[in-house]
Motif scaffolding. Sequence first.
Motif, PDB file in Angstrom:
ATOM      1  N   ASP A 133       0.779  -1.260   0.042  1.00  0.00           N
ATOM      2  CA  ASP A 133      -0.086   0.194  -0.549  1.00  0.00           C
ATOM      3  C   ASP A 133       0.833   0.833   0.088  1.00  0.00           C
ATOM      4  N   ALA A 134       1.803   1.040   1.212  1.00  0.00           N
ATOM      5  CA  ALA A 134       2.928   2.326   1.514  1.00  0.00           C
ATOM      6  C   ALA A 134       3.525   2.209  -0.368  1.00  0.00           C
ATOM      7  N   MET A 135       4.001   1.837  -1.123  1.00  0.00           N
ATOM      8  CA  MET A 135       4.934   1.663  -1.999  1.00  0.00           C
ATOM      9  C   MET A 135       4.279   2.216  -3.206  1.00  0.00           C
ATOM     10  N   ASP A 136       2.770   1.770  -3.398  1.00  0.00           N
ATOM     11  CA  ASP A 136       1.688   1.731  -4.399  1.00  0.00           C
ATOM     12  C   ASP A 136       1.590   3.326  -4.075  1.00  0.00           C
ATOM     13  N   ALA A 137       1.093   4.015  -3.022  1.00  0.00           N
ATOM     14  CA  ALA A 137       0.732   5.939  -2.468  1.00  0.00           C
ATOM     15  C   ALA A 137       2.164   6.375  -2.445  1.00  0.00           C
ATOM     16  N   TRP A 138       2.664   5.649  -2.481  1.00  0.00           N
ATOM     17  CA  TRP A 138       4.251   7.013  -1.168  1.00  0.00           C
ATOM     18  C   TRP A 138       5.230   6.686  -1.685  1.00  0.00           C
ATOM     19  N   ARG A 139       5.425   5.892  -2.974  1.00  0.00           N
ATOM     20  CA  ARG A 139       6.677   5.900  -3.620  1.00  0.00           C
ATOM     21  C   ARG A 139       7.075   7.074  -4.983  1.00  0.00           C
ATOM     22  N   THR A 140       8.824   7.538  -4.166  1.00  0.00           N
ATOM     23  CA  THR A 140       8.438   8.625  -6.317  1.00  0.00           C
ATOM     24  C   THR A 140      10.019   8.305  -6.233  1.00  0.00           C
ATOM     25  N   SER A 141      10.003   8.632  -7.251  1.00  0.00           N
ATOM     26  CA  SER A 141      11.386   9.130  -8.409  1.00  0.00           C
ATOM     27  C   SER A 141      12.383  10.985  -7.817  1.00  0.00           C
ATOM     28  N   CYS A 142      11.105  11.429  -6.919  1.00  0.00           N
ATOM     29  CA  CYS A 142      11.883  12.710  -6.874  1.00  0.00           C
ATOM     30  C   CYS A 142      12.498  12.215  -5.937  1.00  0.00           C
ATOM     31  N   PRO A 143      14.312  13.326  -5.783  1.00  0.00           N
ATOM     32  CA  PRO A 143      14.488  13.554  -4.720  1.00  0.00           C
ATOM     33  C   PRO A 143      14.220  13.839  -3.672  1.00  0.00           C
ATOM     34  N   ARG A 144      13.352  15.439  -4.162  1.00  0.00           N
ATOM     35  CA  ARG A 144      12.651  16.097  -3.092  1.00  0.00           C
ATOM     36  C   ARG A 144      11.792  15.561  -2.383  1.00  0.00           C
ATOM     37  N   LEU A 145      10.692  14.736  -3.235  1.00  0.00           N
ATOM     38  CA  LEU A 145       9.566  14.320  -2.327  1.00  0.00           C
ATOM     39  C   LEU A 145      10.354  13.356  -1.987  1.00  0.00           C
ATOM     40  N   SER A 146      10.763  12.573  -0.738  1.00  0.00           N
ATOM     41  CA  SER A 146      11.467  11.380   0.123  1.00  0.00           C
ATOM     42  C   SER A 146      10.831  10.881   0.837  1.00  0.00           C
ATOM     43  N   VAL A 147       9.410  11.308   0.813  1.00  0.00           N
ATOM     44  CA  VAL A 147       8.612  11.551   2.401  1.00  0.00           C
ATOM     45  C   VAL A 147       8.729   9.661   3.253  1.00  0.00           C
ATOM     46  N   TRP A 148       8.769   9.015   1.833  1.00  0.00           N
ATOM     47  CA  TRP A 148       8.633   7.594   2.758  1.00  0.00           C
ATOM     48  C   TRP A 148       9.693   6.849   3.302  1.00  0.00           C
ATOM     49  N   GLU A 149      11.150   7.445   2.694  1.00  0.00           N
ATOM     50  CA  GLU A 149      12.517   7.149   3.219  1.00  0.00           C
ATOM     51  C   GLU A 149      13.192   8.198   4.707  1.00  0.00           C
ATOM     52  N   ASP A 150      12.298   9.382   4.315  1.00  0.00           N
ATOM     53  CA  ASP A 150      12.806  10.055   5.489  1.00  0.00           C
ATOM     54  C   ASP A 150      11.935   9.484   6.859  1.00  0.00           C
ATOM     55  N   ALA A 151      10.552   9.442   6.410  1.00  0.00           N
ATOM     56  CA  ALA A 151      10.207   8.390   7.636  1.00  0.00           C
ATOM     57  C   ALA A 151      10.812   7.224   8.209  1.00  0.00           C
ATOM     58  N   ILE A 152      11.186   6.439   7.310  1.00  0.00           N
ATOM     59  CA  ILE A 152      11.909   5.049   8.617  1.00  0.00           C
ATOM     60  C   ILE A 152      13.293   6.024   8.934  1.00  0.00           C
ATOM     61  N   ILE A 153      14.086   6.624   7.851  1.00  0.00           N
ATOM     62  CA  ILE A 153      15.028   7.524   8.121  1.00  0.00           C
ATOM     63  C   ILE A 153      15.388   7.898   9.740  1.00  0.00           C
ATOM     64  N   GLU A 154      13.356   8.534  10.492  1.00  0.00           N
ATOM     65  CA  GLU A 154      13.761   9.287  10.517  1.00  0.00           C
ATOM     66  C   GLU A 154      12.872   8.633  11.846  1.00  0.00           C
ATOM     67  N   ASP A 155      12.330   7.268  12.293  1.00  0.00           N
ATOM     68  CA  ASP A 155      12.015   6.013  13.262  1.00  0.00           C
ATOM     69  C   ASP A 155      10.519   7.179  13.239  1.00  0.00           C
ATOM     70  N   LEU A 156      10.263   7.512  12.190  1.00  0.00           N
ATOM     71  CA  LEU A 156       8.798   7.721  12.109  1.00  0.00           C
ATOM     72  C   LEU A 156       8.232   6.244  12.026  1.00  0.00           C
ATOM     73  N   VAL A 157       7.943   5.388  11.112  1.00  0.00           N
ATOM     74  CA  VAL A 157       7.459   4.293  10.395  1.00  0.00           C
ATOM     75  C   VAL A 157       8.324   3.495  10.446  1.00  0.00           C
ATOM     76  N   ARG A 158       7.805   2.018  11.333  1.00  0.00           N
ATOM     77  CA  ARG A 158       8.759   0.516  11.052  1.00  0.00           C
ATOM     78  C   ARG A 158       7.818  -0.188   9.728  1.00  0.00           C
ATOM     79  N   ILE A 159       8.326  -1.255   9.171  1.00  0.00           N
ATOM     80  CA  ILE A 159       8.056  -2.482   8.670  1.00  0.00           C
ATOM     81  C   ILE A 159       8.226  -3.465   9.349  1.00  0.00           C
ATOM     82  N   GLU A 160       6.518  -3.964   9.451  1.00  0.00           N
ATOM     83  CA  GLU A 160       6.898  -4.844  10.469  1.00  0.00           C
ATOM     84  C   GLU A 160       7.025  -6.087   9.669  1.00  0.00           C
TER      85      GLU A 160
END
Length: 104
Positions: free
Chosen positions: A29-56
Amino acid sequence: MPDSIKPTPSLIMIQFLTWVADRPRTYADAMDAWRTSCPRLSVWEDAIIEDLVRIEGNGASRGASAVTLTRRGRAVLQKAKNASQSSEPKRARSPAERAPSLQH
């Protein structure tokens, strides 16, 4: 993982965290909705790096793995909600609400 929460998360980060918190989400779901190739829109990657979300979970069925907020992610989201509630303008009262009560 950074030790401190960024003082003001971006609106898109708050939108992403709200989206994750809204109902159960999978990695797919997350990949379908939030994945991007734009380096300015890296919310998914930023959320992982900043420990805001996790993959169970992990393994071959990663697409079915749950994406959840971490304790830190919940705190960031709650802080943003509290800030938005305190900055909302107060609702204007109607004339009927402003009028003194005439009941005895």
